[in-house]
Design a protein around this motif. Structure first.
Motif, PDB file in Angstrom:
ATOM      1  N   GLN A  92       0.858  -1.179   0.000  1.00  0.00           N
ATOM      2  CA  GLN A  92       0.000   0.000   0.000  1.00  0.00           C
ATOM      3  C   GLN A  92       0.895   1.230   0.000  1.00  0.00           C
ATOM      4  O   GLN A  92       1.862   1.302   0.766  1.00  0.00           O
ATOM      5  N   THR A  93       0.616   2.193  -0.883  1.00  0.00           N
ATOM      6  CA  THR A  93       1.472   3.376  -1.005  1.00  0.00           C
ATOM      7  C   THR A  93       1.316   4.292   0.213  1.00  0.00           C
ATOM      8  O   THR A  93       0.217   4.428   0.758  1.00  0.00           O
ATOM      9  N   THR A  94       2.424   4.913   0.628  1.00  0.00           N
ATOM     10  CA  THR A  94       2.420   5.787   1.809  1.00  0.00           C
ATOM     11  C   THR A  94       2.672   7.242   1.465  1.00  0.00           C
ATOM     12  O   THR A  94       2.626   8.098   2.349  1.00  0.00           O
ATOM     13  N   ALA A  95       2.952   7.545   0.185  1.00  0.00           N
ATOM     14  CA  ALA A  95       3.168   8.930  -0.245  1.00  0.00           C
ATOM     15  C   ALA A  95       1.857   9.517  -0.750  1.00  0.00           C
ATOM     16  O   ALA A  95       0.983   8.803  -1.250  1.00  0.00           O
ATOM     17  N   THR A  96       1.696  10.837  -0.604  1.00  0.00           N
ATOM     18  CA  THR A  96       0.487  11.507  -1.102  1.00  0.00           C
ATOM     19  C   THR A  96       0.334  11.273  -2.588  1.00  0.00           C
ATOM     20  O   THR A  96      -0.734  10.917  -3.078  1.00  0.00           O
ATOM     21  N   ILE A  97       1.417  11.457  -3.334  1.00  0.00           N
ATOM     22  CA  ILE A  97       1.454  11.168  -4.757  1.00  0.00           C
ATOM     23  C   ILE A  97       2.737  10.391  -5.022  1.00  0.00           C
ATOM     24  O   ILE A  97       3.826  10.882  -4.733  1.00  0.00           O
ATOM     25  N   LEU A  98       2.640   9.194  -5.558  1.00  0.00           N
ATOM     26  CA  LEU A  98       3.820   8.367  -5.831  1.00  0.00           C
ATOM     27  C   LEU A  98       3.972   8.196  -7.339  1.00  0.00           C
ATOM     28  O   LEU A  98       3.080   7.694  -8.012  1.00  0.00           O
ATOM     29  N   ASN A  99       5.135   8.656  -7.859  1.00  0.00           N
ATOM     30  CA  ASN A  99       5.389   8.536  -9.288  1.00  0.00           C
ATOM     31  C   ASN A  99       5.562   7.088  -9.720  1.00  0.00           C
ATOM     32  O   ASN A  99       6.190   6.295  -9.030  1.00  0.00           O
ATOM     33  N   VAL A 100       4.988   6.770 -10.868  1.00  0.00           N
ATOM     34  CA  VAL A 100       5.182   5.469 -11.502  1.00  0.00           C
ATOM     35  C   VAL A 100       6.138   5.687 -12.664  1.00  0.00           C
ATOM     36  O   VAL A 100       5.926   6.586 -13.485  1.00  0.00           O
ATOM     37  N   ARG A 101       7.204   4.905 -12.737  1.00  0.00           N
ATOM     38  CA  ARG A 101       8.241   5.112 -13.755  1.00  0.00           C
ATOM     39  C   ARG A 101       8.348   3.918 -14.691  1.00  0.00           C
ATOM     40  O   ARG A 101       7.951   2.795 -14.348  1.00  0.00           O
ATOM     41  N   SER A 102       8.932   4.173 -15.866  1.00  0.00           N
ATOM     42  CA  SER A 102       9.057   3.122 -16.876  1.00  0.00           C
ATOM     43  C   SER A 102      10.196   2.170 -16.574  1.00  0.00           C
ATOM     44  O   SER A 102      10.269   1.083 -17.145  1.00  0.00           O
ATOM     45  N   GLY A 103      11.116   2.539 -15.674  1.00  0.00           N
ATOM     46  CA  GLY A 103      12.242   1.686 -15.321  1.00  0.00           C
ATOM     47  C   GLY A 103      12.575   1.801 -13.850  1.00  0.00           C
ATOM     48  O   GLY A 103      12.062   2.674 -13.135  1.00  0.00           O
ATOM     49  N   ALA A 104      13.472   0.930 -13.389  1.00  0.00           N
ATOM     50  CA  ALA A 104      13.830   0.894 -11.969  1.00  0.00           C
ATOM     51  C   ALA A 104      14.947   1.891 -11.669  1.00  0.00           C
ATOM     52  O   ALA A 104      16.099   1.538 -11.470  1.00  0.00           O
ATOM     53  N   GLY A 105      14.576   3.167 -11.655  1.00  0.00           N
ATOM     54  CA  GLY A 105      15.533   4.229 -11.359  1.00  0.00           C
ATOM     55  C   GLY A 105      14.866   5.585 -11.436  1.00  0.00           C
ATOM     56  O   GLY A 105      13.895   5.778 -12.179  1.00  0.00           O
ATOM     57  N   SER A 106      15.379   6.552 -10.670  1.00  0.00           N
ATOM     58  CA  SER A 106      14.750   7.877 -10.605  1.00  0.00           C
ATOM     59  C   SER A 106      14.943   8.689 -11.875  1.00  0.00           C
ATOM     60  O   SER A 106      14.306   9.726 -12.052  1.00  0.00           O
ATOM     61  N   THR A 107      15.819   8.232 -12.783  1.00  0.00           N
ATOM     62  CA  THR A 107      16.040   8.960 -14.040  1.00  0.00           C
ATOM     63  C   THR A 107      15.107   8.496 -15.151  1.00  0.00           C
ATOM     64  O   THR A 107      15.065   9.115 -16.213  1.00  0.00           O
ATOM     65  N   TYR A 108      14.363   7.416 -14.917  1.00  0.00           N
ATOM     66  CA  TYR A 108      13.443   6.932 -15.942  1.00  0.00           C
ATOM     67  C   TYR A 108      12.199   7.828 -16.017  1.00  0.00           C
ATOM     68  O   TYR A 108      11.801   8.430 -15.015  1.00  0.00           O
ATOM     69  N   PRO A 109      11.573   7.949 -17.194  1.00  0.00           N
ATOM     70  CA  PRO A 109      10.395   8.809 -17.357  1.00  0.00           C
ATOM     71  C   PRO A 109       9.244   8.413 -16.441  1.00  0.00           C
ATOM     72  O   PRO A 109       9.038   7.229 -16.175  1.00  0.00           O
ATOM     73  N   VAL A 110       8.516   9.425 -15.948  1.00  0.00           N
ATOM     74  CA  VAL A 110       7.314   9.199 -15.146  1.00  0.00           C
ATOM     75  C   VAL A 110       6.155   8.898 -16.091  1.00  0.00           C
ATOM     76  O   VAL A 110       5.867   9.690 -16.988  1.00  0.00           O
ATOM     77  N   THR A 111       5.514   7.765 -15.919  1.00  0.00           N
ATOM     78  CA  THR A 111       4.419   7.360 -16.806  1.00  0.00           C
ATOM     79  C   THR A 111       3.050   7.484 -16.149  1.00  0.00           C
ATOM     80  O   THR A 111       2.038   7.220 -16.776  1.00  0.00           O
TER      81      THR A 111
END
Length: 392
Positions: free
Chosen positions: A95-114
């Motif tokens: 279950q997510t704990t952030a108000t808004i949690l980004n979903v990304r195309s890859g396993a890393g913070s540099t991948y695009p938010v989808t």
């Protein structure tokens, strides 16, 4: 003899790391190349069309292994939506704990938010990689940070699929200009109460589409979710949005705009600095010194087309899903051209430009560079994926 047995075990271990349980998938791009080996430099042995069904025989790096015409071939895994997987005996749920949690195309913070997930969204965890959980989001394999997910159980009982925050299409009723002297807060609810969550802010003189009025607030879209801004600091400059709705699912926008109009307007931004996430022209001081602003590749495309009333998605990965597929030999002025230029994700579309004729295109390639014209030869021809025609 013992050494030979150990060597064979090692080989089997290496081979097993490349094998994935057979899955059924659907091609999600207009024309997917089949290669002889799992490399973008390998020979092309055939093509698959959009929505064509395939069965994977395994996986090698960023490529799925398939059987095509009785021969083994390799296709980029980014261009296949898996629709059926062999179930495993145990899964994790969170279950997510952030108000808004980004979903990304890859396993890393540099991948695009989808996309994004709201607070307390339930997710099925399919795996863990580099501090990210692997999940299924809108039918695609995606990743979310493990820092903002609380694991709730490990069971074989399914939980509801994760859903995006904003899913319904809506048409703007007006356009507003931010008149605040400082940043204007975007709130989750139409209230100035201290308990009202602030989800972001807008800059002075920034223009924003307005969807409706609620008490003393305007309802807007902000980071793929609904938000509210205080009316006192907004000046309505249009009673109806100046941007036309884009017709999805491969259809084209009907507009008086021509490809030559697109090219002429795009050329006015030559020399504009690259800015990651940038979607606006550069701002200069009275002495010509750079103050701020700029474009990334998809931001330039977004801005140019929006000038003519055509609204496109924000990223190159989404823009490629619009318009009519065009072969490299049939490109016309104003067509979008897409490339794979990210060496860390060689099978993923990562760059876009606008074709301007004479085998050239205008684009904003990378940090430290500017909007410029390049030849559609050599490196760019080798990494060309497809063209898309957005206007009739």
């Amino acid at each position: 003899m013992k050494k030979r047995i150990v060597f064979i075990v090692m080989l089997l271990s290496i081979a097993s790391s490349q094998i994935a349980i057979a899955d059924t998938g659907v091609v999600n791009t207009a024309s997917l190349r089949i290669r002889q080996k799992p490399s973008l430099l390998s020979n092309i042995t055939g093509y698959l069309l959009k929505n064509e069904k395939i069965t994977t025989l395994g996986k090698s790096g960023d490529f799925y292994i398939i059987n095509h015409g009785g021969k083994t071939g390799y296709i980029g895994s980014s261009y296949v939506n898996l629709v059926k997987s062999t179930p495993v005996s145990t899964k994790k749920y969170g279950q997510t704990t952030a108000t808004i949690l980004n979903v990304r195309s890859g396993a890393g913070s540099t991948y695009p938010v989808t996309g994004s997930l709201a607070l307390s969204s339930k997710v099925t965890i399919l795996g863990t990689l580099n501090g990210f959980y692997k999940i299924n989001y809108n039918g695609k394999t995606s990743y979310i940070s493990t820092l903002y997910v609380k694991v709730t159980s490990s069971t074989s009982t399914p939980t509801p699929a994760a859903t995006p925050i904003v899913t319904t299409a809506a048409k703007p009723t007006g356009v507003g200009n931010i008149t605040a002297s400082d940043f204007l807060n975007v709130r989750k609810t139409a209230s100035l109460d201290s308990n009202s969550t602030i989800i972001g802010s807008l800059k002075p003189n920034q223009k924003i589409d307005i969807y409706e009025t609620q008490n003393n607030f305007y309802k807007i879209k902000y980071s793929n979710q609904w938000g509210y801004i205080y009316k006192k600091y907004v000046s309505v400059i249009n009673e109806a949005s100046s941007s036309a709705d884009y017709i999805p699912n491969g259809q084209q926008s009907t507009t008086a705009t021509t490809g030559n109009n697109i090219v002429s307007y795009a050329n006015t931004f030559l020399g504009t600095p690259y800015l990651w996430g940038g979607t606006s022209p550069a701002t200069l001081s009275t002495t010509g010194k750079y103050i701020g602003g700029g474009f990334d590749c998809s931001g330039l495309v977004l801005y140019v087309y929006k000038h003519y009333g055509i609204t496109l998605p924000r990223t190159s990965m989404d823009q490629i899903n619009e318009g009519t597929p065009i072969n490299i030999d049939n490109l016309e002025n104003g067509d979008l051209v897409f490339f794979t230029t990210n060496t860390s994700s060689p099978s993923e579309v990562s760059h876009v430009g606008i074709y301007i004729g004479n085998n050239k295109f205008i684009h904003c390639p990378k940090p430290g560079d500017v909007v410029k014209i390049s030849e559609l030869t050599g490196y760019y021809k080798e990494n060309f994926v497809i063209g898309k025609r957005v206007i009739k």
